[in-house]
Design a protein around this motif. Structure first.
Motif, PDB file in Angstrom:
ATOM      1  N   MET A   1       0.978  -1.150  -0.045  1.00 35.41           N
ATOM      2  CA  MET A   1      -0.031   0.264   0.270  1.00 35.41           C
ATOM      3  C   MET A   1       0.741   1.289   0.141  1.00 35.41           C
ATOM      4  SD  MET A   1      -3.337  -0.502  -0.317  1.00 35.41           S
ATOM      5  CE  MET A   1      -3.850  -2.044  -0.952  1.00 35.41           C
ATOM      6  N   SER A   2       1.811   1.494   1.025  1.00 37.63           N
ATOM      7  CA  SER A   2       2.656   1.964   0.386  1.00 37.63           C
ATOM      8  C   SER A   2       3.380   2.659  -0.315  1.00 37.63           C
ATOM      9  CB  SER A   2       3.456   2.620   1.772  1.00 37.63           C
ATOM     10  OG  SER A   2       4.924   0.821   1.520  1.00 37.63           O
ATOM     11  N   GLN A   3       3.667   1.738  -1.418  1.00 35.19           N
ATOM     12  CA  GLN A   3       4.289   1.365  -2.470  1.00 35.19           C
ATOM     13  C   GLN A   3       3.219   1.773  -3.586  1.00 35.19           C
ATOM     14  OE1 GLN A   3       3.837  -2.559  -5.032  1.00 35.19           O
ATOM     15  NE2 GLN A   3       3.864  -0.811  -6.112  1.00 35.19           N
ATOM     16  N   GLN A   4       1.593   1.324  -3.503  1.00 28.47           N
ATOM     17  CA  GLN A   4       1.116   1.912  -4.388  1.00 28.47           C
ATOM     18  C   GLN A   4       0.650   3.795  -4.211  1.00 28.47           C
ATOM     19  OE1 GLN A   4      -2.294  -0.029  -6.205  1.00 28.47           O
ATOM     20  NE2 GLN A   4      -0.876  -2.591  -5.982  1.00 28.47           N
ATOM     21  N   GLY A   5       0.823   4.371  -2.669  1.00 25.42           N
ATOM     22  CA  GLY A   5       0.929   5.544  -2.715  1.00 25.42           C
ATOM     23  C   GLY A   5       1.696   6.078  -3.261  1.00 25.42           C
ATOM     24  N   TYR A   6       3.163   5.562  -3.276  1.00 23.90           N
ATOM     25  CA  TYR A   6       3.878   6.014  -4.084  1.00 23.90           C
ATOM     26  C   TYR A   6       3.774   6.580  -5.468  1.00 23.90           C
ATOM     27  CZ  TYR A   6       9.195   7.613  -4.884  1.00 23.90           C
ATOM     28  OH  TYR A   6      10.107   8.462  -5.666  1.00 23.90           O
ATOM     29  N   GLU A   7       3.299   5.431  -6.012  1.00 20.27           N
ATOM     30  CA  GLU A   7       2.734   5.051  -7.330  1.00 20.27           C
ATOM     31  C   GLU A   7       2.269   5.890  -8.122  1.00 20.27           C
ATOM     32  OE1 GLU A   7       3.601   1.274  -8.660  1.00 20.27           O
ATOM     33  OE2 GLU A   7       3.383   1.677 -10.531  1.00 20.27           O
ATOM     34  N   TYR A   8       0.732   5.532  -7.559  1.00 18.70           N
ATOM     35  CA  TYR A   8      -0.656   6.326  -8.189  1.00 18.70           C
ATOM     36  C   TYR A   8      -1.308   7.379  -7.142  1.00 18.70           C
ATOM     37  CZ  TYR A   8      -0.361   1.507  -9.707  1.00 18.70           C
ATOM     38  OH  TYR A   8       0.171   0.433 -10.965  1.00 18.70           O
ATOM     39  N   GLY A   9      -0.612   7.021  -5.695  1.00 18.78           N
ATOM     40  CA  GLY A   9      -1.040   9.250  -4.761  1.00 18.78           C
ATOM     41  C   GLY A   9      -2.229   7.929  -4.184  1.00 18.78           C
ATOM     42  N   MET A  10      -3.060   9.408  -3.407  1.00 16.33           N
ATOM     43  CA  MET A  10      -3.961   8.815  -2.146  1.00 16.33           C
ATOM     44  C   MET A  10      -4.949   8.123  -3.461  1.00 16.33           C
ATOM     45  SD  MET A  10      -3.637   9.684   0.906  1.00 16.33           S
ATOM     46  CE  MET A  10      -5.291   9.506   0.934  1.00 16.33           C
ATOM     47  N   MET A  11      -5.299   7.516  -4.742  1.00 18.10           N
ATOM     48  CA  MET A  11      -6.432   6.648  -5.858  1.00 18.10           C
ATOM     49  C   MET A  11      -6.277   5.024  -5.022  1.00 18.10           C
ATOM     50  SD  MET A  11      -6.318   7.396  -9.848  1.00 18.10           S
ATOM     51  CE  MET A  11      -7.469   6.777  -9.699  1.00 18.10           C
ATOM     52  N   THR A  12      -5.149   5.089  -3.860  1.00 18.52           N
ATOM     53  CA  THR A  12      -4.685   4.137  -3.572  1.00 18.52           C
ATOM     54  C   THR A  12      -6.278   3.662  -2.523  1.00 18.52           C
ATOM     55  OG1 THR A  12      -2.789   4.060  -4.268  1.00 18.52           O
ATOM     56  CG2 THR A  12      -3.259   2.488  -1.980  1.00 18.52           C
TER      57      THR A  12
END
Lengths: 639, 71
Positions: free
Chosen positions: A91-102
């Motif tokens: 989730m932190s990875q996706q937060g970095y990659e996609y932002g708050m959309m995660t």
């Protein structure tokens, strides 16, 4: 090494594992105080296994905790079992990659389904006294339907556990320099000891401890990241003045759709012949570092403020995840979410351990409140890391002809942040929290696996009508087998890239077709045993086919989606539609069960649980409405 | 069965005390930022503030169970 040796006997076993770290000069070296925190944790989890193991006499004690646990405990275990290492790191990875959309994974992809589970579905699961999800399918449909679900669950559950184990061992190897094999074996042994001794109770008790540990170990990262960014408003200001790259499939980028939508795009670069794209580096200045990415794709620069929104840019699809709102609402919010939270035995089992119907219904409902706040602990640090750790790449990227260091990939945002900002002491707590997240996920998978194998495969197809004691022993043996298989899977996926996306694909394959069969079975009377069987078969076949069609170059769906997440959303939706259509058609052509056989299994034929005798604030409908209002507010705040 | 609040409370008291003592004995600021915060000390206090009431309620529940069993 001095500090390790001076710490005496407590440090000795870890010092052996850590010896490689010191030689290679790892990014992180554990201080004795960090080791002390880890050792205290390990002693407690094993101790809980020993204490809860006493007095377990029947298979129901071992597999379902004797249906005796209060709802606040099952509620926290409900979300903790889902909090594997992949959740925290992914989730932190996706937060970095996609932002708050995660955060859509929580506010759209979890809360509504958890509410539906507690209010509408739990009365059937708990009220029918089934011991597993496949057993419910047997009661509602037939033995064949149970078999398909049990076999896919029994195969894929240890696989997910193994992937999670691999992810953790990789972090320990890359950051602490610990050897892969001892890391895997030590972690697996700890989980084995407490699940073997205490069964589901030990797993649930430890999951609650691990839940609090994850909260207290990871939450400081959000606070520190905010301080490092000089506050939220300063961070937002930074986003307003920067642009960030994201990957678009070439087929889409070449079309007019994206060109028209990308009004703010400043650069589109692609070199299809060499399958090379310019960097995914979050610099904002689009540094022209050559990065070999998996996809034939283009990199588009987007205003960095898009990383703060969950919905705003899903109308055009011009957003970091490159997905439109129907994909989010139907693929994630409906199919994937409802199938995971309402039919996955890993989470349903926690509710079945509750002491009464009200506690069982409230298990997922109470879990919604901490769940909706989790994005602030696991996703937000990833988003806040964008300006703090700017040079990160996709897992399989190449820079200047060389593979990027494993520590410089999106996947490792959380450990990188810990390495940068956690001092000794807090680092021990943070690393222990990462290990706890892995252990809770693994124990949850293993206890669900041993129950389904024992009750739905062994007791049905291998040795029916054996004494209860025999099934208890089989359950213990299968705990051992489940962990061995998980370890083997960890080695199977070792060296594979993009393993994070596999878990979403696996959930899509196993669970997405299931929800169609469940909803039709629970809320209509016309669906027949043959209908359920055919529906599950067709749905699972569809999701497996879609998976295969996008696996290899030359296959029709290869590179059709720009990431596994988007692909999982859409594949789940198609599998659901195929499963539902097949169930309906086959049901119309076959004989249905008599109404009296469906009491307790179908909504219209089942007496509703009476909650008028419980306090107002503990009524499922009240908790459900509160949870939905909370999720709605959070969606609006990050619109 | 043991009240779960008890082991959770004791665990966080132990870890909280470890962090607090370490924060007092060798005060360390958060690395790589220019704000001076002894995070180990403060976070140790937070853990302690969580652990103490958990232990208290856990002990109280245990006493109640024993009392019920004896009557």
């Amino acid at each position: 090494m001095d500090h390790l040796l001076s710490f005496g006997h407590l440090a000795a076993p870890l010092a052996l594992i850590q010896s490689a770290a010191v030689k290679k000069g790892p990014m992180l070296v554990m201080h004795p105080i960090d080791i002390a925190v880890l050792v205290v944790y390990l002693l407690f989890v094993v101790g809980i296994g020993i204490v809860t193991g006493r007095g377990q006499k029947t298979s129901e004690d071992f597999f379902l905790s004797g249906r005796s646990i209060p709802s606040w405990i099952t509620g926290l275990a409900f979300i903790s079992a889902n909090l594997g290492a992949l959740e925290v790191m992914g989730m932190s990875q996706q937060g970095y990659e996609y932002g708050m959309m995660t955060a859509n994974f929580y506010w759209v992809g979890a809360i509504p389904a958890m509410v539906f589970m507690g209010v509408a579905m739990m009365p059937f699961f708990y009220g029918s006294k089934v011991r597993s999800v496949p057993e419910f399918l047997k009661k509602r449909y037939n033995e064949g339907t149970r078999f398909i679900n049990a076999i896919t669950f029994a195969v894929f559950t240890p696989a997910i556990s193994g992937i999670s184990m691999y992810a953790l061992a990789l972090v320990l190897q890359d950051f602490l320099g610990w050897h892969f094999t001892p890391s895997v074996i030590v972690s697996a042994l700890v989980v084995l000891v407490y699940t073997f001794l205490g069964g589901l109770t030990a797993s649930i008790y430890n999951e609650v401890l691990q839940f609090f540990l994850i909260v207290f170990g990871i939450a400081p990262m959000t606070i520190i990241a905010l301080i490092a960014n000089h506050g939220w408003s300063h961070f937002k200001q930074w986003l307003h003045t920067h642009q960030l790259p994201y990957l678009v499939p070439q087929a889409v980028a070449a079309g007019s759709k994206i060109a028209a939508a990308t009004t703010h795009a400043v650069a589109t670069t692609h070199a299809a012949a060499t399958r090379t794209v310019s960097s995914m580096v979050h610099t904002g200045s689009a540094a022209a570092v050559a990065v070999k990415a998996k996809a034939t794709a283009a990199v588009v620069q987007l205003p960095a403020t898009q990383w703060l929104h969950t919905w705003k840019h899903t109308i055009s699809g011009n957003n970091p995840m490159h997905i439109t709102w129907p994909g989010v609402v139907l693929g994630l919010g409906f199919v994937l979410s409802f199938s995971y939270w309402c039919t996955n035995f890993l989470v349903v089992q926690r509710a079945l351990a509750a002491k009464d119907m009200n506690a069982a219904q409230n298990t997922p409902l109470l879990a919604t409140f901490p769940k909706m706040l989790f994005p602030f602990i696991v996703i937000l640090p990833g988003v806040l890391a964008i300006p703090l750790i700017p040079h990160l790449y996709p897992g399989n990227a190449m820079v200047g002809g060389h593979h990027v260091s494993p520590t410089q990939t999106f996947n490792n945002v959380m450990p990188l942040m810990m390495a940068k900002y956690y001092p000794a002491g807090l680092l021990g707590l943070g690393l222990t929290a990462l290990m706890a997240s892995f252990m809770s996920g693994m124990a949850g998978n293993v206890t669900a696996f041993n129950t389904v194998f024992t009750y739905d495969l062994y007791a049905v197809f291998i040795r029916p009508n054996a004494p209860d004691r025999h099934y208890l022993n089989v359950g213990r043996v299968m705990t051992f087998v489940g962990i061995i298989v998980s370890v083997l899977f960890a080695y199977v996926v070792r060296g594979e890239s993009g393993i994070m996306g596999y878990t979403q694909t696996i959930f899509g394959v196993v669970n997405a077709p299931l929800i169609a069969v469940f909803l039709l079975g629970m809320f209509t009377t016309f669906t027949t045993p043959i209908g359920g069987f055919v529906g599950l078969l067709v749905g699972t076949g569809t999701s497996v086919s879609l998976w295969i069609l996008r696996l290899h170059k030359g296959f029709p769906l290869y590179h059709h989606y720009n990431n596994n997440t988007t692909a999982a959303f859409w594949s789940a939706l198609w599998a659901f539609c195929a499963g539902a259509a097949a169930t309906i058609i086959a049901s119309l052509l076959s004989n249905k069960k008599a109404s009296d056989q469906l009491v307790g299994l179908v909504y219209q034929l089942t007496p509703k649980p009476d909650s008028t005798n419980v306090p107002f604030w503990r009524r499922p409908i009240v908790l459900g409405v509160l949870a939905l209002v909370g999720a709605l507010i959070l969606n609006l705040l990050f619109w | 069965m043991i009240d779960l609040r008890l082991p959770i409370g004791i665990f966080f008291i132990l870890v909280g005390v470890i962090l607090m003592i370490f924060g007092l004995v060798s005060p360390t600021n958060i690395p790589n930022i220019d704000v001076h915060i002894n995070i180990d000390l403060y976070w140790g206090i937070v853990l302690l503030l969580f652990g103490i009431p958990m232990t208290f309620f856990g002990l109280r529940a245990e006493r109640k169970i024993k009392k019920k069993a004896s009557t």
